[in-house]
Write a protein that holds these residues in place. Structure first.
Motif, PDB file in Angstrom:
ATOM      1  N   ASP A  97      39.766  41.681  45.145  1.00  0.00           N
ATOM      2  CA  ASP A  97      38.479  41.842  44.465  1.00  0.00           C
ATOM      3  C   ASP A  97      37.356  42.158  45.462  1.00  0.00           C
ATOM      4  N   VAL A  98      36.240  42.615  44.895  1.00  0.00           N
ATOM      5  CA  VAL A  98      35.087  42.990  45.712  1.00  0.00           C
ATOM      6  C   VAL A  98      33.822  42.431  45.076  1.00  0.00           C
ATOM      7  N   ASN A 149      39.844  43.472  40.849  1.00  0.00           N
ATOM      8  CA  ASN A 149      40.830  44.471  41.262  1.00  0.00           C
ATOM      9  C   ASN A 149      41.239  45.400  40.125  1.00  0.00           C
ATOM     10  N   GLN A 150      41.426  44.836  38.916  1.00  0.00           N
ATOM     11  CA  GLN A 150      41.919  45.673  37.814  1.00  0.00           C
ATOM     12  C   GLN A 150      40.874  46.642  37.269  1.00  0.00           C
ATOM     13  N   GLY A 162      52.752  55.166  47.298  1.00  0.00           N
ATOM     14  CA  GLY A 162      51.826  54.042  47.242  1.00  0.00           C
ATOM     15  C   GLY A 162      50.677  54.367  46.307  1.00  0.00           C
ATOM     16  N   LYS A 163      49.516  53.765  46.541  1.00  0.00           N
ATOM     17  CA  LYS A 163      48.385  54.021  45.658  1.00  0.00           C
ATOM     18  C   LYS A 163      47.063  53.932  46.408  1.00  0.00           C
ATOM     19  N   VAL A 164      46.057  54.525  45.773  1.00  0.00           N
ATOM     20  CA  VAL A 164      44.696  54.436  46.305  1.00  0.00           C
ATOM     21  C   VAL A 164      43.844  53.709  45.272  1.00  0.00           C
ATOM     22  N   GLU A 165      43.230  52.613  45.675  1.00  0.00           N
ATOM     23  CA  GLU A 165      42.280  51.907  44.814  1.00  0.00           C
ATOM     24  C   GLU A 165      40.880  52.388  45.170  1.00  0.00           C
ATOM     25  N   LYS A 175      37.223  57.932  39.513  1.00  0.00           N
ATOM     26  CA  LYS A 175      36.004  57.324  40.066  1.00  0.00           C
ATOM     27  C   LYS A 175      36.142  55.813  40.210  1.00  0.00           C
ATOM     28  N   GLY A 176      35.423  55.268  41.192  1.00  0.00           N
ATOM     29  CA  GLY A 176      35.359  53.819  41.358  1.00  0.00           C
ATOM     30  C   GLY A 176      34.213  53.240  40.552  1.00  0.00           C
ATOM     31  N   PRO A 177      34.280  51.934  40.231  1.00  0.00           N
ATOM     32  CA  PRO A 177      33.270  51.306  39.376  1.00  0.00           C
ATOM     33  C   PRO A 177      31.948  50.972  40.060  1.00  0.00           C
ATOM     34  N   ALA A 178      31.902  50.922  41.389  1.00  0.00           N
ATOM     35  CA  ALA A 178      30.666  50.472  42.046  1.00  0.00           C
ATOM     36  C   ALA A 178      29.538  51.475  41.837  1.00  0.00           C
TER      37      ALA A 178
END
Ligand code: MN
Length: 292
Positions: A97-98, A149-150, A162-165, A175-178
């Motif tokens: 988490d962030v 994280n989710q 693998g993956k990129v979060e 897109k990221g949520p921030a």
């Protein structure tokens, strides 16, 4: 389109304690060439590499302190941390988490190991970044974004690589949520052994990565061990990473604000006068109130 080459690979400096709960290697602004301007808008990066904290009845951490003029971003890889601020923001983040805290005009906050984690003890691994705010947003109201994280953007790489979060910015259209006040990309790249991924950022953006777990090869030539930081040149756009062991890599890129920086302790402003004002406002109780 050309390759973005490595400018320098920076090994972790000797760790020091922030409060009694964060055992960190500082990369920005004190390591090789990494002053506040060089990685602008990323003006501070403290990295608590994996470290075992024994059980403690009293949660370890950092007591009430102010910030003004920027954002603090904490990325949890191991362990749990609790945050409370004077604008009412707060929460607990755990593995993956962030928390993205916009201090802007000013908050008081405290940062502690979460209570149960504290009592049980365990492995702790975190990154704290300070992201500078453009001059016109430095005195905006404070804001708090909890990013579980989710909620992050997730890109599955081909061939089970693998993956990129995606925490902030965009990767392969995801897109990221921030919410950010200037263009910032922040990705957690999780590669299986032998997995690879490519990245593409404008040449002028300040771009770096930190190997959180495992070991990688960059651009097919340089091996970068765990806990090492890679600063890229401001030439070329594309770079490629391949994991030599199961790896987690934090990738950062941002458009430089190119504004003057006047920084002292927990305040990062544009002029000396604004810094003096920040200290006065803090002393006069204008940052609100928070219990110890
Ligand atoms: Mn703080």
């Amino acid at each position: 389109m050309s390759t973005k080459n490595i400018e320098v690979i920076v090994p972790p400096r000797e760790p020091h304690f922030v409060g009694d709960g964060f055992r960190v290697h500082n990369f920005i602004p004190s390591a090789y060439r990494l002053d506040m301007q060089r990685m602008d808008p990323f003006i501070m990066l403290d990295y608590n590499s994996r470290f075992y904290f024994p059980p403690s009845e009293k949660p370890k951490g950092v007591g009430v302190h102010p910030h003004r003029g920027f954002e603090t971003v904490t990325i949890a890889y191991k362990g749990k941390v609790a945050h409370h601020d004077s604008s009412g923001g707060g929460g607990i983040i755990g593995e993956g988490d962030v928390q993205w805290m916009t201090a802007a005009s000013g908050v008081l906050h405290k940062e502690y190991h979460e209570e149960t984690f504290s009592q049980e003890g365990g492995e702790f691994q975190m990154v704290q970044l300070w992201v500078n705010l453009p001059a016109k947003f430095k005195m905006s109201p404070p804001k708090y974004q909890a990013i579980a994280n989710q909620q992050m953007g997730e890109v599955e790489l081909d061939n089970k690589n693998g993956k990129v979060e995606v925490i902030a910015g965009e990767y392969q259209g995801v897109k990221g949520p921030a919410f950010t006040f200037s263009p910032v990309s922040m990705f957690n790249v999780k590669l299986n052994q032998g997995g690879d991924a490519s990245f593409d950022f404008p040449a002028a953006y300040n771009t770096a990565l930190l190997v959180i777990d495992g070991e990688i090869e960059v651009n097919g030539e340089s091996v970068v061990p765990v806990n090492h930081f890679v600063l890229f040149e401001n030439k070329g756009e594309k770079f490629h990473i391949k994991s030599l062991a199961q790896s987690t890599v934090l990738v950062l890129s941002g458009e430089p604000l190119n504004e003057p920086i006047a920084a002292h302790g927990p305040f990062v402003m544009n002029t000396r006068e604004e810094l003096v004002q920040a200290f006065q406002d803090f002393q006069n109780g204008k940052f609100g109130h928070l219990e110890d």
